[in-house]
Scaffold this motif. Structure first.
Motif, PDB file in Angstrom:
ATOM      1  N   SER A 229     -17.649   2.403 -18.988  1.00 43.60           N
ATOM      2  CA  SER A 229     -18.386   3.667 -18.935  1.00 43.60           C
ATOM      3  C   SER A 229     -17.391   4.814 -18.799  1.00 43.60           C
ATOM      4  N   PRO A 230     -16.889   5.357 -19.945  1.00 49.54           N
ATOM      5  CA  PRO A 230     -15.883   6.435 -19.887  1.00 49.54           C
ATOM      6  C   PRO A 230     -16.515   7.762 -19.482  1.00 49.54           C
ATOM      7  N   GLY A 231     -15.815   8.528 -18.687  1.00 41.14           N
ATOM      8  CA  GLY A 231     -16.285   9.853 -18.306  1.00 41.14           C
ATOM      9  C   GLY A 231     -16.102  10.847 -19.433  1.00 41.14           C
ATOM     10  N   LYS A 232     -16.947  11.863 -19.472  1.00 43.77           N
ATOM     11  CA  LYS A 232     -16.889  12.861 -20.524  1.00 43.77           C
ATOM     12  C   LYS A 232     -15.865  13.945 -20.187  1.00 43.77           C
ATOM     13  N   GLN A 233     -15.151  14.416 -21.238  1.00 43.32           N
ATOM     14  CA  GLN A 233     -14.163  15.486 -21.106  1.00 43.32           C
ATOM     15  C   GLN A 233     -13.202  15.198 -19.943  1.00 43.32           C
ATOM     16  N   LEU A 234     -12.705  13.984 -19.984  1.00 44.17           N
ATOM     17  CA  LEU A 234     -11.858  13.521 -18.883  1.00 44.17           C
ATOM     18  C   LEU A 234     -10.542  14.289 -18.852  1.00 44.17           C
ATOM     19  N   TRP A 235     -10.104  14.663 -17.647  1.00 46.22           N
ATOM     20  CA  TRP A 235      -8.829  15.342 -17.493  1.00 46.22           C
ATOM     21  C   TRP A 235      -7.683  14.371 -17.772  1.00 46.22           C
ATOM     22  N   LEU A 236      -6.529  14.914 -18.069  1.00 51.80           N
ATOM     23  CA  LEU A 236      -5.349  14.092 -18.321  1.00 51.80           C
ATOM     24  C   LEU A 236      -4.649  13.748 -17.008  1.00 51.80           C
ATOM     25  N   VAL A 237      -3.916  12.643 -17.025  1.00 50.78           N
ATOM     26  CA  VAL A 237      -3.075  12.267 -15.897  1.00 50.78           C
ATOM     27  C   VAL A 237      -1.670  12.004 -16.437  1.00 50.78           C
ATOM     28  N   LYS A 238      -0.690  11.989 -15.555  1.00 58.10           N
ATOM     29  CA  LYS A 238       0.673  11.665 -15.971  1.00 58.10           C
ATOM     30  C   LYS A 238       1.135  10.443 -15.189  1.00 58.10           C
ATOM     31  N   MET A 239       1.287   9.308 -15.919  1.00 61.91           N
ATOM     32  CA  MET A 239       1.742   8.085 -15.284  1.00 61.91           C
ATOM     33  C   MET A 239       2.311   7.155 -16.368  1.00 61.91           C
ATOM     34  N   ASP A 240       3.000   6.142 -15.925  1.00 64.16           N
ATOM     35  CA  ASP A 240       3.536   5.139 -16.846  1.00 64.16           C
ATOM     36  C   ASP A 240       2.379   4.279 -17.344  1.00 64.16           C
ATOM     37  N   PRO A 241       2.107   4.217 -18.666  1.00 61.86           N
ATOM     38  CA  PRO A 241       0.989   3.415 -19.177  1.00 61.86           C
ATOM     39  C   PRO A 241       1.044   1.955 -18.735  1.00 61.86           C
ATOM     40  N   SER A 242       2.273   1.429 -18.570  1.00 62.26           N
ATOM     41  CA  SER A 242       2.377   0.034 -18.141  1.00 62.26           C
ATOM     42  C   SER A 242       1.838  -0.136 -16.728  1.00 62.26           C
ATOM     43  N   GLN A 243       1.939   0.918 -15.917  1.00 64.29           N
ATOM     44  CA  GLN A 243       1.391   0.828 -14.564  1.00 64.29           C
ATOM     45  C   GLN A 243      -0.131   0.779 -14.592  1.00 64.29           C
ATOM     46  N   LEU A 244      -0.732   1.517 -15.523  1.00 62.54           N
ATOM     47  CA  LEU A 244      -2.185   1.433 -15.679  1.00 62.54           C
ATOM     48  C   LEU A 244      -2.578   0.014 -16.054  1.00 62.54           C
ATOM     49  N   ASP A 245      -1.771  -0.615 -16.953  1.00 62.39           N
ATOM     50  CA  ASP A 245      -2.044  -2.007 -17.320  1.00 62.39           C
ATOM     51  C   ASP A 245      -1.981  -2.904 -16.086  1.00 62.39           C
ATOM     52  N   GLN A 246      -0.946  -2.686 -15.239  1.00 66.11           N
ATOM     53  CA  GLN A 246      -0.808  -3.489 -14.028  1.00 66.11           C
ATOM     54  C   GLN A 246      -2.007  -3.312 -13.100  1.00 66.11           C
ATOM     55  N   ILE A 247      -2.439  -2.058 -12.923  1.00 70.83           N
ATOM     56  CA  ILE A 247      -3.587  -1.794 -12.030  1.00 70.83           C
ATOM     57  C   ILE A 247      -4.818  -2.534 -12.513  1.00 70.83           C
ATOM     58  N   LEU A 248      -5.169  -2.342 -13.790  1.00 73.54           N
ATOM     59  CA  LEU A 248      -6.387  -2.949 -14.322  1.00 73.54           C
ATOM     60  C   LEU A 248      -6.295  -4.470 -14.379  1.00 73.54           C
ATOM     61  N   ALA A 249      -5.113  -4.988 -14.707  1.00 73.10           N
ATOM     62  CA  ALA A 249      -4.960  -6.439 -14.755  1.00 73.10           C
ATOM     63  C   ALA A 249      -5.161  -7.041 -13.369  1.00 73.10           C
ATOM     64  N   ASN A 250      -4.536  -6.461 -12.366  1.00 74.42           N
ATOM     65  CA  ASN A 250      -4.671  -6.988 -11.005  1.00 74.42           C
ATOM     66  C   ASN A 250      -6.105  -6.872 -10.480  1.00 74.42           C
ATOM     67  N   LEU A 251      -6.742  -5.709 -10.705  1.00 75.00           N
ATOM     68  CA  LEU A 251      -8.109  -5.534 -10.228  1.00 75.00           C
ATOM     69  C   LEU A 251      -9.076  -6.440 -10.973  1.00 75.00           C
ATOM     70  N   THR A 252      -8.840  -6.615 -12.274  1.00 71.57           N
ATOM     71  CA  THR A 252      -9.720  -7.478 -13.076  1.00 71.57           C
ATOM     72  C   THR A 252      -9.607  -8.934 -12.641  1.00 71.57           C
ATOM     73  N   VAL A 253      -8.382  -9.400 -12.460  1.00 69.59           N
ATOM     74  CA  VAL A 253      -8.186 -10.783 -12.015  1.00 69.59           C
ATOM     75  C   VAL A 253      -8.776 -10.982 -10.625  1.00 69.59           C
ATOM     76  N   ASN A 254      -8.595  -9.991  -9.764  1.00 72.34           N
ATOM     77  CA  ASN A 254      -9.145 -10.069  -8.406  1.00 72.34           C
ATOM     78  C   ASN A 254     -10.672 -10.164  -8.448  1.00 72.34           C
ATOM     79  N   ALA A 255     -11.295  -9.359  -9.344  1.00 75.22           N
ATOM     80  CA  ALA A 255     -12.748  -9.395  -9.490  1.00 75.22           C
ATOM     81  C   ALA A 255     -13.204 -10.728 -10.049  1.00 75.22           C
ATOM     82  N   ARG A 256     -12.450 -11.240 -11.042  1.00 79.39           N
ATOM     83  CA  ARG A 256     -12.803 -12.537 -11.634  1.00 79.39           C
ATOM     84  C   ARG A 256     -12.829 -13.630 -10.571  1.00 79.39           C
ATOM     85  N   ASP A 257     -11.832 -13.636  -9.683  1.00 77.29           N
ATOM     86  CA  ASP A 257     -11.756 -14.674  -8.657  1.00 77.29           C
ATOM     87  C   ASP A 257     -12.856 -14.520  -7.601  1.00 77.29           C
ATOM     88  N   ALA A 258     -13.422 -13.302  -7.480  1.00 75.68           N
ATOM     89  CA  ALA A 258     -14.472 -13.074  -6.479  1.00 75.68           C
ATOM     90  C   ALA A 258     -15.846 -13.461  -7.000  1.00 75.68           C
TER      91      ALA A 258
END
Length: 790
Positions: A516-545
């Motif tokens: 569910s993407p937000g509309k007219q989302l503001w930009l952020v400045k971060m390393d894209p690989s870190q976003l991958d790490q965040i989502l991968a860890n949270l997704t795996v954590n959710a899967r195990d729960a």
């Protein structure tokens, strides 16, 4: 009621009997008449009478009333002289007897002693009588002790009043009741604004100055005082000739003659106009004080040196769950938990400290209080000694510091994570260097030997273990915020859409992934690989729960954090943020797990299922990017991770400064607040009170229903958590509607609106606010709901 005979009545009767006696011609007739006199008048009359021999003072006879008064039998009386019961000197008695014999005076005041030894002041009326040829004195005795005492007190009072009149500006007056004339001193004329020359001294002249609305009442009170029905003590208004109105306080005493008839009123008047104004101002001041006292956000107690509660405000009642009457029947020590590990000082020690305190000094300490339902909560107590009613008492201001303790604990946790991060970063950095040496030498060794060499397989194992260890160190470096990164301006919506396929592969086919993407989302400045790490860890954590089938929801939104929200959430900062939320409907977490969630190597999984670095890595990445993270979880309901990343403003981009914070909207309605998490319940209660609302609180739905049934006023709105024990928030609302048909509702939850909608917990169109919320956000939502037409 028969009127008591006066001296004059008795003397008249005596003279009639003497005349009848002297007119008799036969001696026998005289004796008969004397016996008739003695039996019918002297012996049976209720007046105290004595027959006394003039020269010696010997008591010849005493009637029943005399014997009862003095306490002597007739035989003893006839053995006594009048001197034996009279405390005056012989010379004084002789002088008064001589005056009586000469007919100059027949009424005297003596001091007599009764058989019990009691001293009484008496008034004696003596008249000569001729009985059996003997000249005697008939003494009629009247006990005037109380009257004498009252008269002496009245004399003293009048004297004091006259002495004080000039300095105190009292007006003193006398009213001759028989003649109907007033005597006024100078101050009376000043009080009434008239001159002595123009005052006729009649009651009618006085009445002409009294305000018409007060005249009838004052006249009635004067009549009642004259009749002895009540004391004359009243207030009335007088009208000056110039039209000015003054308020007068009047007090008077009535003087009576020996027969009890009112002969004079003596009184004082003083001007209380200024006092009336002062009292009115004081009353307004007391009303303001009472409003402040009861509407204070703190609990306030006034108690004596033994701890007995003398007064208490409404907030204290709400804090503790007692009614005001219940608290007024308790001691402050009844509010202290009866447990061995209590934070309170012993009662004896506290009372010893109270005794040492002086008015004007404040003393603050922390302790614990126990609510009526048995729950214990921490408090900060600010106390001081005060003079109240002429006695030393203690005023105590009580603040529930549950939320402050929670914030302090959050700060300590953040500081601990910071310390652990520094330690982990240092260890990971050194270990990473050593791993580089191990990997480099292992790879060179593999190049130098044949692949079929027996050591080749061992070297491959070493290489694999070293690579896995390197992954762990990278996670530790991410947690410690020392990971080497290459930040780029990123649109989270685009970045997330690019890795959705990878995330779906991670969670498997049994778990539904909703984006569910937000509309007219503001930009952020971060390393894209870190976003991958965040989502991968949270997704795996959710899967195990999630056991079996489930749902995972990823959402983005723009959000502005205000300072009031930051005040209650340590580690948060005000500003514009992009919110990334990952929510699952898995097993959820208890409080113990939540407290250790982001610590390195903390895991609830089996030893071979995880290192405990996944969420620690997420925490480190978020902090490295100047963001913060909030977690909401309900056991058996799921978890929601909310990550706040700062909005990036591109140089040259015209970004409008945030508007001034919207006005905080207040109200005065009654709100029923239901929340099973005590800390959130107390915090929300405080916010609502500061917004002006009256608040009823309940920890469970059944408690809320019972509270609603017992409450006698109107309840305007139900503010309730969605997920509750016993029943959900919407079911609770439906059960309350028959009791309060006009009741409105606002639901709150740590889950996002999308998650709530997908779960079907709330009906479409209901009012909902997401936790955590700010004071301003809650105030706006409340007014939207309360002001909406049904």
């Amino acid at each position: 009621m028969q009127k008591k005979p006066t001296y004059e009545d008795l003397e008249k009767r005596i003279r009639e009997l003497e005349q009848a006696l002297s007119g008799s011609k036969h001696e026998d007739s005289k004796v008969d008449k004397y016996e008739h006199f003695f039996n019918s008048f002297f012996e049976k009359h209720d007046a105290i009478m004595l027959l006394v021999e003039p020269d010696s003072g010997a008591i010849v006879d005493a009637n029943i009333a005399a014997r009862n008064f003095y306490g002597y039998p007739i035989e003893i009386f006839k053995q006594k002289k009048i001197q034996d019961i009279n405390l005056l000197s012989s010379e004084e008695i002789a002088q008064k007897r001589k005056a009586a014999a000469g007919g100059k005076q027949n009424r005297f005041e003596f001091v007599h002693r009764l058989s019990s030894g009691e001293i009484r002041v008496v008034e004696v009326h003596s008249s000569p009588v001729l009985l059996n040829g003997n000249k005697l004195f008939l003494s009629i005795v009247n006990d005037i002790t109380e009257r004498k005492q009252a008269f002496e007190e009245l004399k003293k009072l009048n004297e004091r009043m006259r002495l004080a009149a000039d300095s105190a500006r009292f007006g003193i007056w006398d009213l001759d009741i028989r003649e109907g004339r007033f005597e006024w001193d100078d101050w009376m004329f000043r009080l009434y604004g008239i001159s002595r020359d123009t005052f006729s001294s009649t009651p009618e002249a006085w009445a002409a100055s009294v305000h018409p609305d007060d005249l009838e009442r004052c006249g009635k009170e004067i009549d009642q005082a004259v009749k002895g029905e009540k004391e004359f003590d009243t207030e009335f208004r007088v009208i000056h000739p110039n039209g000015g109105v003054r308020h007068i306080k009047a007090h008077a005493t009535v003087t009576r003659d020996s027969g009890g008839e009112a002969v004079q009123m003596t009184g004082i008047n003083f001007d209380i106009t200024d006092q009336i104004k002062t009292d009115a101002a004081l009353q307004r001041s007391e009303e303001k004080y009472r409003i402040l006292f009861n509407r204070s956000f703190m609990g306030i107690f006034l108690h004596d040196m033994d701890g007995r509660i003398l007064d208490v405000n409404q907030n204290a009642c709400m804090q503790l769950g007692y009614s005001r009457n219940e608290l007024l029947n308790l001691n402050v020590f009844d509010l202290h938990p009866d447990t061995a590990d209590t934070a309170n000082l012993p009662k004896s020690q506290i009372q010893k400290l109270w005794a040492q305190w002086q008015p004007g000094r404040k003393h603050t300490y922390e302790g614990e209080h126990q609510r009526k339902d048995g729950t214990i909560f921490p408090v900060e107590v600010s106390t001081g000694a005060v003079d109240f009613g002429g006695e030393k008492n203690i005023l105590a201001v009580i603040q529930d510091i549950t939320e402050r303790r929670r914030l302090e604990e959050g700060l300590r946790q953040a500081q601990k994570m910071e310390s652990v991060g520094r330690l982990a970063g240092g260890v990971a950095h050194d270990f990473n260097n050593m791993l580089s040496v191990i990997l480099g030498n292992t790879e060179m060794a593999l190049e130098d030997i044949d692949s079929n060499h027996p050591l080749s397989a061992n070297l491959m194992e070493i290489k694999g273990a070293a690579r896995r260890s390197a992954d762990v160190t990278r996670q530790l470096l991410a947690f410690a915020r020392k990971q080497t990164i290459a930040p780029k301006v990123t649109d989270l919506n685009n970045a997330i859409e690019n890795i959705l396929k990878m995330l779906r592969r991670l969670i498997g086919e049994d778990i539904e992934l909703l984006w569910s993407p937000g509309k007219q989302l503001w930009l952020v400045k971060m390393d894209p690989s870190q976003l991958d790490q965040i989502l991968a860890n949270l997704t795996v954590n959710a899967r195990d729960a999630i056991v079996g089938e489930g749902r995972l929801v990823i959402e983005t939104a723009n959000i502005t954090i205000d300072t009031s929200y930051c005040d209650n959430h340590p580690g948060f900062s005000a500003g514009d943020f992009v919110q990334l939320t990952v929510t699952d409907n898995g097993c959820g977490m208890d409080q113990e797990i939540m407290e250790n969630l982001f610590e390195p190597f903390f895991t609830t999984k089996d030893a071979d299922k995880g290192t405990g670095l996944g969420l620690a890595t997420v925490y480190g990445i978020v902090k490295q990017n100047d963001g913060f993270i909030n977690v909401y979880s309900e056991q058996d309901k799921g978890s929601s991770f909310k990550i706040y990343l700062p909005r990036h403003k591109i140089p040259g981009e015209k970004v409008h400064a945030r508007e001034k914070a919207e006005a905080v909207l207040h109200g005065n309605e009654v709100i029923l607040l239901v929340e099973d998490e005590v800390s959130i319940l107390r915090m929300t209660e405080i916010i609502l009170k500061r917004l002006g609302y009256a608040v009823l609180t309940a920890n469970k739905p059944k408690e809320a229903i019972e509270l609603a049934r017992e409450y006698t006023g109107d309840i305007h709105l139900l503010l309730t958590d969605v997920v509750l024990p016993e029943m959900n928030g919407q079911d609770l609302y439906k059960k309350l509607l028959p009791i309060y048909p006009d009741l409105k509702s606002l639901f709150m939850s740590g889950y996002t609106a999308n998650v709530i909608a997908h779960r079907g917990i709330l009906d479409e169109g209901v009012h909902y606010i997401q936790k955590p919320f700010s004071k301003q956000g809650l105030s706006v939502q409340l007014r939207e709901v309360l002001d909406a037409s049904n």
